[in-house]
Design a protein around this motif. Structure first.
Motif, PDB file in Angstrom:
ATOM      1  N   PHE A  49       0.831  -1.208   0.000  1.00 42.91           N
ATOM      2  CA  PHE A  49       0.000   0.000   0.000  1.00 42.91           C
ATOM      3  C   PHE A  49       0.867   1.262   0.000  1.00 42.91           C
ATOM      4  N   VAL A  50       0.244   2.353  -0.430  1.00 40.31           N
ATOM      5  CA  VAL A  50       0.919   3.648  -0.484  1.00 40.31           C
ATOM      6  C   VAL A  50       0.181   4.629   0.420  1.00 40.31           C
ATOM      7  N   GLU A  51       0.877   5.177   1.386  1.00 41.18           N
ATOM      8  CA  GLU A  51       0.362   6.252   2.251  1.00 41.18           C
ATOM      9  C   GLU A  51       0.839   7.559   1.632  1.00 41.18           C
ATOM     10  N   GLY A  52      -0.085   8.322   1.048  1.00 38.35           N
ATOM     11  CA  GLY A  52       0.290   9.482   0.244  1.00 38.35           C
ATOM     12  C   GLY A  52       0.337  10.813   0.992  1.00 38.35           C
ATOM     13  N   HIS A  53      -0.134  10.812   2.233  1.00 41.27           N
ATOM     14  CA  HIS A  53      -0.108  12.076   2.973  1.00 41.27           C
ATOM     15  C   HIS A  53      -0.240  11.787   4.466  1.00 41.27           C
ATOM     16  N   GLY A 108       1.246  -3.551   5.831  1.00 41.43           N
ATOM     17  CA  GLY A 108       1.338  -3.696   4.376  1.00 41.43           C
ATOM     18  C   GLY A 108       1.681  -2.450   3.594  1.00 41.43           C
ATOM     19  N   THR A 109       2.032  -1.365   4.270  1.00 39.93           N
ATOM     20  CA  THR A 109       2.375  -0.141   3.542  1.00 39.93           C
ATOM     21  C   THR A 109       3.883  -0.073   3.336  1.00 39.93           C
ATOM     22  N   THR A 110       4.280  -0.052   2.065  1.00 41.27           N
ATOM     23  CA  THR A 110       5.710  -0.070   1.735  1.00 41.27           C
ATOM     24  C   THR A 110       6.191   1.255   1.161  1.00 41.27           C
ATOM     25  N   ARG A 111       5.262   2.180   0.942  1.00 45.08           N
ATOM     26  CA  ARG A 111       5.652   3.503   0.430  1.00 45.08           C
ATOM     27  C   ARG A 111       4.881   4.583   1.184  1.00 45.08           C
ATOM     28  N   ILE A 112       5.602   5.599   1.644  1.00 41.58           N
ATOM     29  CA  ILE A 112       5.006   6.662   2.463  1.00 41.58           C
ATOM     30  C   ILE A 112       5.520   8.026   2.015  1.00 41.58           C
ATOM     31  N   ARG A 113       4.598   8.968   1.841  1.00 43.55           N
ATOM     32  CA  ARG A 113       5.005  10.371   1.741  1.00 43.55           C
ATOM     33  C   ARG A 113       4.644  11.040   3.056  1.00 43.55           C
ATOM     34  N   SER A 114       5.659  11.523   3.769  1.00 42.70           N
ATOM     35  CA  SER A 114       5.430  12.184   5.057  1.00 42.70           C
ATOM     36  C   SER A 114       5.800  13.657   4.980  1.00 42.70           C
ATOM     37  N   GLN A 141      11.052  -0.059   3.156  1.00 36.19           N
ATOM     38  CA  GLN A 141       9.958   0.888   2.996  1.00 36.19           C
ATOM     39  C   GLN A 141      10.574   2.171   2.428  1.00 36.19           C
ATOM     40  N   ASP A 142       9.928   2.716   1.389  1.00 37.15           N
ATOM     41  CA  ASP A 142      10.389   3.988   0.821  1.00 37.15           C
ATOM     42  C   ASP A 142       9.669   5.124   1.522  1.00 37.15           C
ATOM     43  N   ILE A 143      10.405   6.071   2.037  1.00 36.64           N
ATOM     44  CA  ILE A 143       9.806   7.225   2.713  1.00 36.64           C
ATOM     45  C   ILE A 143      10.238   8.503   2.007  1.00 36.64           C
ATOM     46  N   GLN A 144       9.249   9.252   1.516  1.00 38.05           N
ATOM     47  CA  GLN A 144       9.510  10.583   0.967  1.00 38.05           C
ATOM     48  C   GLN A 144       9.282  11.609   2.073  1.00 38.05           C
ATOM     49  N   CYS A 341       2.648  10.230  -6.091  1.00 35.00           N
ATOM     50  CA  CYS A 341       3.869  10.540  -5.319  1.00 35.00           C
ATOM     51  C   CYS A 341       5.145  10.283  -6.127  1.00 35.00           C
ATOM     52  N   GLY A 342       4.990   9.573  -7.248  1.00 37.57           N
ATOM     53  CA  GLY A 342       6.179   9.261  -8.031  1.00 37.57           C
ATOM     54  C   GLY A 342       6.981   8.090  -7.489  1.00 37.57           C
ATOM     55  N   PHE A 343       6.305   7.095  -6.919  1.00 38.67           N
ATOM     56  CA  PHE A 343       6.993   5.862  -6.519  1.00 38.67           C
ATOM     57  C   PHE A 343       7.000   4.926  -7.731  1.00 38.67           C
ATOM     58  N   ALA A 344       8.170   4.562  -8.208  1.00 37.98           N
ATOM     59  CA  ALA A 344       8.251   3.753  -9.429  1.00 37.98           C
ATOM     60  C   ALA A 344       8.084   2.270  -9.113  1.00 37.98           C
ATOM     61  N   GLY A 345       7.701   1.515 -10.142  1.00 41.57           N
ATOM     62  CA  GLY A 345       7.681   0.059 -10.044  1.00 41.57           C
ATOM     63  C   GLY A 345       6.646  -0.480  -9.099  1.00 41.57           C
ATOM     64  N   HIS A 346       5.496   0.202  -8.999  1.00 37.29           N
ATOM     65  CA  HIS A 346       4.416  -0.275  -8.134  1.00 37.29           C
ATOM     66  C   HIS A 346       3.506  -1.225  -8.894  1.00 37.29           C
TER      67      HIS A 346
END
Lengths: 392, 392
Positions: A49-53, A108-114, A141-144, A341-346
């Motif tokens: 999952f992606v947490e976008g904000h 299950g969240t592997t991408r986050i924009r904080s 986990q990728d964190i922006q 958010c621009g997370f590649a390869g999702h």
């Protein structure tokens, strides 16, 4: 282990299949002999999952005591209360963000924009804390990080150079905040925000709570700058509540410009006020995606590291009841979140990063409305959590 | 076992105390020797929850297959789809309601008001099914049955006598439905509903989805009849969406009449449309309480037998963020629900029925926003569930 064979899983609730992971990515072809194998037993397979904000730095999620919320009703009450509370308690954004990020991963969240506060009281120390968390979670986990002037730029001299420093030390995105309602000088505020973006070659994400015509005006100013600086695809407007309380004709004119400029919308889909709705945004070609905003912080006690719950709340806010509609609510915490958010390869296609979630559900819609426990979470091909608990 | 001592529990999140149960009720004084004892270990003690508006008969909660929702957008699409689906599948309201009632009990709900469809296709068989469930749950859970003309009374000849039969066989409350928008003849519809109530000496609960001025008009007709028949305290208006989209002055005039006549409001607090808000209703002295509406049925896949989740959704819809505000959201599934539905002996005071829920939470607000597992559920002094699972 970044090689893995998931047997008998149902991607997005479709027909049962085996999914192969090689080198941390989803692969086609035959599984090598001796590869580690997981029996999915017919469970539903979703992409991570992606947490976008959200605001990883603000949470009290990790603290032993419950924070009693007695804050006043205005936004400025909340901003001032928080800044003073942080200064008084020495709130540790590193520990807070790490606990929260780990809770997200377990669900299950592997991408986050904080968004992370930068102000003249805390300086860049909250950003430094979340940078440590990003380092600790690297590969899992990728964190922006958005350098976010929560207390405003104009009223507090020195904030601009603190933002500059935060971006220089590794923040990925320039934040901004209500150019009229909080900053009282929309042109000056936005020129600073876009100036920092230009100088650092980084994207922009602006919190726009302003309602109605005022919010639409600020949004126009944002779009003008996006066009002038050729920042197509590099700008997100968070909240954009104004798009929920202007006429449909005015809204659609703004959405058409946003689509043309690739300006995305991050929504928390709050139930208590007008919001940009998913259907018209998607119909206009605007990427709209989801996030919690803060979780258990001085602003709000609500929120959850479970992005299926956020998808449910987006579905409820948008009255998405049909299975095909609920798939759009899920998309807000999945493909649309990654695109916005621009997370590649999702995703689940061959070549995508093997960020995977297994849940017991008969359909994608059931996964959203029932939010079953996460049986397995895989990040970059590695098993990182089982039954909601992180593995070593 | 209807004698019990709960040691070291925190009623409503307050100071730790021991709570004594004698004869199925909360008692004062010293515990008798040899009484069964539970160590609460400092957990939060809440009264059993009240579900004030649901449809136990409609759910597919117990069915092995996921029901794909492809229904059209209008209310009438949903009504027709459901009636035809029930006829086609032979949907068993007895089995459905029993599974749902048990799920509610396992999550701490000991009182339920269920609307149950009565129409010329199913006759009274759905009511008969829920009557069987009520019988099966007797002593464990109180179930009120509203004889509900979901498909209308006027368009389908024979519905009035079916409602009459349902009330004669044990339904507790007379239901009604959108007198203008669905029934097209508000006076005739309401005269039938209130006529049945008078004949059977039973209360009324009317689904009023009608927006704005139309809904306010129907509400006025309901209030006139409440007054004329001296049915003070015997009428509930469910949904009452109109109170969310008329002017505050118009709303407050209606609320003042409702307070005077003891007319309550059942709300599901939907996120996607105007609703009556909790604060102005309470300020006016109107009892407003919460419910799921349908759960996993042909209308909607959303909803949950967890009333703490409903309290959370009420809190989100009403933007209740402070701890003292979240207590009001909880009240909607507790005291206000019992008062609005007329369930006697609710609460934690000595003399109240010992319906109790233990959860791990530091505060009442945390119980609402985090919805922790139910460690223990007690009904009438008997332990009925542990860790979310019913005991024999």
């Amino acid at each position: 282990m970044t090689e893995l064979l998931l047997r008998n899983v149902r991607p997005m609730g479709g027909a049962a299949a085996d999914v192969l992971v090689l080198g941390g990515r989803i692969a086609k072809g035959a599984a090598p002999d001796g590869i580690a194998t997981v029996d999915g037993a017919g469970a539903l397979l979703l992409p991570g999952f992606v947490e976008g904000h959200t605001h990883l730095d603000k949470t009290t999620f990790h603290q032993p005591d419950w924070l009693v919320n007695e804050v006043g009703p205005r936004i400025i009450d909340k901003i001032d209360t928080e800044r003073e509370w942080r200064a008084r308690t020495g709130h540790d954004a590193g520990a807070a963000s790490l606990a929260m990020a780990r809770a997200f991963l377990a669900q299950g969240t592997t991408r986050i924009r904080s968004h992370v506060d930068v102000d003249t009281s805390g300086g860049t120390r909250h950003v430094e804390g979340v940078l440590r968390t990003r380092e600790a979670m690297a590969g899992l986990q990728d964190i922006q990080i958005v350098a976010f002037p929560q207390s405003g730029i104009l009223a507090r001299q020195g904030t601009e150079s603190l933002l500059d420093a935060a971006l220089a030390m590794g923040a990925d995105i320039v934040g901004g905040l209500d150019p009229c309602a909080i900053e009282r000088d929309p042109v000056k505020h936005l020129n600073i925000v876009f100036g920092l973006a230009e100088r650092h070659g980084k994207p922009v994400d602006i919190h726009l709570h302003e309602p109605g015509a005022m919010g639409a005006f600020s949004l126009e100013l944002i779009l003008e700058r996006t066009r002038a600086l050729a920042m197509q695809g590099k700008v997100v407007v968070s909240h954009a509540f104004c798009l929920g309380d202007i006429t449909e004709r005015e809204r659609d004119a703004l959405l058409a410009q946003m689509a043309e400029l690739g300006v995305g919308i991050a929504t928390t889909a709050p139930a208590s006020r007008p919001v940009p709705l998913v259907a018209p945004c998607r119909a206009a070609g605007v990427t709209i995606f989801g996030g919690n905003d803060g979780i258990r912080d001085t602003w709000t006690p609500y929120g959850s590291p479970d992005m299926l719950e956020r998808a449910m709340l987006i579905g409820l806010r948008n009255n998405l009841r049909r299975d095909d509609e609920i798939a759009l609510a899920f998309d807000c915490v999945s493909d649309a979140g990654a695109a916005g958010c621009g997370f590649a390869g999702h995703g689940l296609a061959p070549g995508a990063r093997a960020d995977l979630v297994l849940v017991e559900a008969r359909s994608l819609a059931e996964a959203v409305v029932a939010r079953p426990p996460r049986r397995l979470v895989v990040s970059g091909g590695r098993i990182v959590a089982r039954d909601g608990i992180l593995v070593a």
